[in-house]
Design an enzyme around this catalytic site. Sequence first.
Site, PDB file in Angstrom:
ATOM      1  N   ASP A  61       0.820  -1.208   0.000  1.00  0.00           N
ATOM      2  CA  ASP A  61       0.000   0.000   0.000  1.00  0.00           C
ATOM      3  C   ASP A  61       0.859   1.267   0.000  1.00  0.00           C
ATOM      4  OD1 ASP A  61      -2.226  -1.558  -0.011  1.00  0.00           O
ATOM      5  OD2 ASP A  61      -2.715  -1.281   2.107  1.00  0.00           O
ATOM      6  N   ASN A 134      -4.958   8.736   0.383  1.00  0.00           N
ATOM      7  CA  ASN A 134      -5.569   8.318   1.650  1.00  0.00           C
ATOM      8  C   ASN A 134      -6.094   9.496   2.464  1.00  0.00           C
ATOM      9  OD1 ASN A 134      -5.545   5.557   1.603  1.00  0.00           O
ATOM     10  ND2 ASN A 134      -3.886   5.295   3.070  1.00  0.00           N
ATOM     11  N   ASP A 135      -5.164  10.328   2.925  1.00  0.00           N
ATOM     12  CA  ASP A 135      -5.581  11.367   3.867  1.00  0.00           C
ATOM     13  C   ASP A 135      -4.576  12.492   4.012  1.00  0.00           C
ATOM     14  OD1 ASP A 135      -3.564  10.217   5.574  1.00  0.00           O
ATOM     15  OD2 ASP A 135      -5.024   8.749   6.266  1.00  0.00           O
ATOM     16  N   LYS A 162     -10.172  20.874  20.968  1.00  0.00           N
ATOM     17  CA  LYS A 162      -8.827  20.544  21.409  1.00  0.00           C
ATOM     18  C   LYS A 162      -8.618  19.048  21.235  1.00  0.00           C
ATOM     19  CE  LYS A 162      -8.209  24.232  24.823  1.00  0.00           C
ATOM     20  NZ  LYS A 162      -7.914  24.542  26.248  1.00  0.00           N
ATOM     21  N   ASP A 164      -5.493  15.840  19.625  1.00  0.00           N
ATOM     22  CA  ASP A 164      -4.210  15.544  18.991  1.00  0.00           C
ATOM     23  C   ASP A 164      -4.159  16.026  17.548  1.00  0.00           C
ATOM     24  OD1 ASP A 164      -3.337  14.431  21.306  1.00  0.00           O
ATOM     25  OD2 ASP A 164      -3.482  12.342  20.666  1.00  0.00           O
ATOM     26  N   THR A 175     -10.171   3.273   5.318  1.00  0.00           N
ATOM     27  CA  THR A 175      -9.737   2.010   5.928  1.00  0.00           C
ATOM     28  C   THR A 175      -8.369   2.138   6.591  1.00  0.00           C
ATOM     29  OG1 THR A 175      -8.756   1.279   3.832  1.00  0.00           O
ATOM     30  CG2 THR A 175     -11.034   0.622   4.267  1.00  0.00           C
ATOM     31  N   TYR A 177      -5.791   5.352   8.655  1.00  0.00           N
ATOM     32  CA  TYR A 177      -5.708   6.061   9.936  1.00  0.00           C
ATOM     33  C   TYR A 177      -7.090   6.486  10.425  1.00  0.00           C
ATOM     34  CZ  TYR A 177      -3.527   9.293  13.349  1.00  0.00           C
ATOM     35  OH  TYR A 177      -3.111   9.939  14.484  1.00  0.00           O
TER      36      TYR A 177
END
EC number: 2.7.1.23
Length: 276
Positions: A61, A134-135, A162, A164, A175, A177
């Site tokens: 991937d 993906n992101d 607030k 992370d 599919t 993170y």
Amino acid sequence: MRNIGIIINKEKDKENEILNLVILKVKEYLNPDEIKVIDQFYKGDYKDLMALDLLIVLGGDGTLLGVARKFSTVIDTPILGINIGNLGFLVTAEISELDEALYRIKVGDYKVEERMLLSCTIEGVTCSEERALNDIVVARGTLSRMAQYEVFINDELYATFKGDGVIISTPVGSTAYSFSAGGPLIMPDLQIVSIVPICPHTPNSRPMIIDGNNKVRVKPLINESDVFVTIDGQKALKLEKHNEVLIKKAKEFFRIISFDNKSYFKVLRKKLFKIE
């Protein structure tokens, strides 16, 4: 197919055994005029790649994500992903299925599916647009304190929280993170985007799904925290005060070959849920 390119993750084939096998099989099944082996860190003239009829990507991937990020703005060649890595969720076939995959291409028993890409720019920084299959993740550094984020949709404030960080994900990335952070699974052929907070410390911060034609802007309120934008987990850029991350659907698509016997739900059960 007259011109075929091959990109291979050399870390997974240091002796060229897999590469040589694939070249042999490609000649046997497809009889191309030219086979061009392309380094995954290719820095040559992209015009050389525009004449390709098929691009075979050998890896996992991560290799496919790198190809999408690097080449999607210059070529729209259909890609055959062959897994020689670990998970291989995004690929078309396993290396053990190489003969069948090439035969199906030879007889035309395949389809080319378009996958949505994201375009990312950082306001206040001179840099080129990045592409993500993906992101796009805007998040604090490993040792940084919790940061605050403002998320805008089409320039209207959607949420302030607030935590992370925040993940802006494509259907393909749902599919990855995003899934680990509690985001929804999304059929890969849809043109929508998910906005997923990472470990939010604000009550009622939940994932949001929006139409892919909407524009998202993330404004981290940076004080003592180091905040980074990461593209497909492969390229990271540190943000400074007043930087904003602008994310929208890219005009290009990632075009990948698929076969009818590889349904999305079958792959989900086998590779994500570990159910045969």
